[in-house]
Write an enzyme that holds these catalytic residues in place. Sequence first.
Site, short mmCIF file in Angstrom:
data_model
loop_
_atom_site.label_atom_id
_atom_site.label_comp_id
_atom_site.label_asym_id
_atom_site.label_seq_id
_atom_site.Cartn_x
_atom_site.Cartn_y
_atom_site.Cartn_z
N SER A 240 0.84 -1.22 0.24
CA SER A 240 0.11 0.05 0.01
C SER A 240 0.93 1.24 -0.03
CB SER A 240 -0.99 -0.19 1.12
OG SER A 240 -0.30 -0.18 2.41
N HIS A 270 -1.98 -8.87 1.91
CA HIS A 270 -1.53 -7.56 2.64
C HIS A 270 -3.15 -7.25 3.64
CE1 HIS A 270 0.05 -3.81 3.48
NE2 HIS A 270 -0.17 -3.05 2.26
N HIS A 317 5.35 -12.42 8.14
CA HIS A 317 5.66 -11.03 7.68
C HIS A 317 6.76 -11.06 6.82
CE1 HIS A 317 5.86 -6.59 7.78
NE2 HIS A 317 4.72 -6.72 8.18
N ARG A 326 2.01 -4.34 17.01
CA ARG A 326 0.87 -3.82 16.75
C ARG A 326 -0.45 -5.02 17.14
NH1 ARG A 326 1.05 -2.74 10.56
NH2 ARG A 326 1.96 -4.76 10.69
N ASP A 372 -2.88 -8.23 11.64
CA ASP A 372 -4.31 -8.77 11.26
C ASP A 372 -4.78 -9.73 12.00
OD1 ASP A 372 -4.29 -6.81 9.08
OD2 ASP A 372 -3.07 -8.00 8.08
N1 CMX Z 1 1.25 -19.56 6.46
C1 CMX Z 1 1.53 -20.34 5.59
N2 CMX Z 1 2.70 -20.34 5.00
C2 CMX Z 1 3.22 -19.27 5.36
C3 CMX Z 1 3.05 -18.19 5.82
C4 CMX Z 1 1.64 -18.39 6.66
N3 CMX Z 1 1.23 -17.42 7.57
N4 CMX Z 1 3.77 -17.06 6.01
C5 CMX Z 1 4.51 -17.35 5.02
N5 CMX Z 1 4.50 -18.74 4.49
C6 CMX Z 1 5.22 -19.39 3.56
C7 CMX Z 1 5.24 -18.53 2.26
O1 CMX Z 1 4.03 -18.57 1.61
C8 CMX Z 1 6.30 -18.96 1.41
O2 CMX Z 1 5.93 -20.14 0.73
P1 CMX Z 1 6.62 -20.66 -0.57
O3 CMX Z 1 7.98 -20.91 -0.51
O4 CMX Z 1 5.69 -22.08 -1.05
O5 CMX Z 1 6.05 -19.43 -1.37
C9 CMX Z 1 7.12 -19.11 2.56
O6 CMX Z 1 6.58 -19.60 3.91
C10 CMX Z 1 8.36 -18.15 2.72
O7 CMX Z 1 7.65 -16.80 2.86
P2 CMX Z 1 8.23 -15.76 3.88
O8 CMX Z 1 9.38 -15.24 3.24
O9 CMX Z 1 8.31 -16.22 5.41
O10 CMX Z 1 7.13 -14.70 3.75
P3 CMX Z 1 6.80 -13.54 2.65
O11 CMX Z 1 7.64 -12.42 2.83
O12 CMX Z 1 6.92 -14.22 1.48
O13 CMX Z 1 5.23 -13.01 2.86
C11 CMX Z 1 3.34 -12.83 3.92
C12 CMX Z 1 4.93 -12.37 3.87
C13 CMX Z 1 2.94 -11.68 5.00
C14 CMX Z 1 2.68 -12.51 2.69
C15 CMX Z 1 3.23 -14.16 4.32
O14 CMX Z 1 3.74 -14.37 5.96
C16 CMX Z 1 1.72 -14.49 4.47
O15 CMX Z 1 1.08 -14.94 3.41
N6 CMX Z 1 0.92 -14.46 5.57
C17 CMX Z 1 -0.24 -14.65 5.67
C18 CMX Z 1 -1.22 -13.69 5.27
C19 CMX Z 1 -1.06 -12.43 6.13
O16 CMX Z 1 -1.37 -12.14 7.33
N7 CMX Z 1 -0.68 -11.07 5.56
C20 CMX Z 1 -0.94 -10.05 6.34
C21 CMX Z 1 0.59 -9.39 6.61
C22 CMX Z 1 0.49 -7.91 7.04
C23 CMX Z 1 -0.19 -6.84 6.34
O17 CMX Z 1 0.44 -6.63 5.42
O18 CMX Z 1 -1.40 -6.63 6.72
#
Ligand code: CMX
Length: 442
Positions: A240, A270, A317, A326, A372
């Site tokens: 964002s 996000h 994250h 938060r 979240d």
């Molecule tokens: N559940 C399951 N798997 C997860 C995970 C979760 N909560 N968080 C990370 N992973 C996985 C990723 O999908 C990724 O898998 P692949 O290798 O198969 O693609 C792997 O772990 C490595 O990811 P990462 O480097 O730890 O995390 P990223 O920087 O790629 O992604 C985020 C960060 C937030 C998108 C991810 O942790 C996620 O999808 N979380 C759940 C959604 C969420 O809560 N988003 C809100 C974040 C805060 C915000 O912006 O509002």
Amino acid sequence: MTGLKEKLYQKIQEWRPRTQRLLDNYSDVVIDEVTIGKVLGGMRGLKSLVTDISYLDPEEGIRYRGHTLPELFKELPRPKGSEIPYVEGVFYLLLTGDIPTEAEVADTLDEFRKRRILPRYVYEVIDAFPCCSHPMAIFSTAILTMHRESFFTRKYQAGMNKLDYWDPTYEDALNLLAKLPEIGSYIYAKLYRDGKRIQSDPNLDFGSNFARMMGIRKPYDDVSRMHFIIHADHESGNVSAHTGHLVASSLSDIYLAISAMINGLAGPLHGLANQEVLRWLQELDARMDGKMPKEDELRQFVWDTLNAGQVIPGFGHAVLRKTDPRYLIQREFSLKHLADDHLFKYVDMLYRIVPDVLKEQGKAKNPWPNVDAQSGVIQWHYGVDKYDFYTVLFGIGRSIGICANIIWDRALLYPLERPKSLTTEMLEKKVEEQQSRLKTAS
Ligand code: CMX
């Protein structure tokens, strides 16, 4: 000029030489390395943006202008009898870098108050949306519709000195921010309360007015202030914030930039994660038939989600490597105000179970909860049980930080953003070149 604007102008004058000196004398200083992993990995961690509004430390979490959120909750002026400070005070801090006095907050409240009336056509645009539209699509459009109000665009077309860009941007930003509680609460009224609108009260602050227009009693005013403040900024690399900055860098006005950033926030990785958490908890609730799960049942539910190839919403994250502060602020509030809420009890259990499961799975770099994981449950407790709406609340908060950033982008004359792309073939060639260099060297 008003107090806030005058203070901002002083700060801009003081800051400009710092940026200019870096540009003039130190443009070649290296601050990071661009690798193939970073390019193909969504630029994760690549140090390539600058903002002075907030800084996100992986271990410590966010600081707004050098202050942690718990510090700010103590330091900032708050309405009488309230636990949580004024949103307007946070905006003052983000914009100027200074903690405002009571008088400076009062002045900022006044700035917001006189700009809060929403043009009639915005209600009409909201009314015209077809049924089943997502609130974030409506929110983004409502903001976009007001593009015609932009001072910046008018002044630009009339011919404006670059050094003055920040001024109409400031006016646009305040004009927009002051209207967001009304826009958000009207979308809620339209979608979920048969369009019954509750008038704002000019004597109330940003958070209290929002609570009033949502028709929810105390302490929902504190809930609103807390929500808007903790979501206000998370440095510039998240989708964002980066979208807002990128769009504004082409000198699109605040309305265009904030509408665009809202679209980025609306993705499930996000901002939409807060609605996903509630949807997921409802699935759990249905599976448990309202009963509290045992630890092994909850663990199984988490594994079932992972085994279905889905993420656990509210955990993980891209930058943070610890529990999000938060999350902890909201957890503390929940323990005080909604400890017996059965959805909060799920969240509390998940706090203890999910990190171990994610560690065992071994993929997520950060197994801890983010903002979240906790925000929707508080809304649910106070009666906002239409979880599609939650990301609008995030968007109102996030707009505060992004507006502050865009004003400073203009003040410091940050240029059009334009990184360079390569083809896959070029990346492969780089690999070959590096390998042949290594071979020759060995
Ligand atoms: N559940 C399951 N798997 C997860 C995970 C979760 N909560 N968080 C990370 N992973 C996985 C990723 O999908 C990724 O898998 P692949 O290798 O198969 O693609 C792997 O772990 C490595 O990811 P990462 O480097 O730890 O995390 P990223 O920087 O790629 O992604 C985020 C960060 C937030 C998108 C991810 O942790 C996620 O999808 N979380 C759940 C959604 C969420 O809560 N988003 C809100 C974040 C805060 C915000 O912006 O509002």
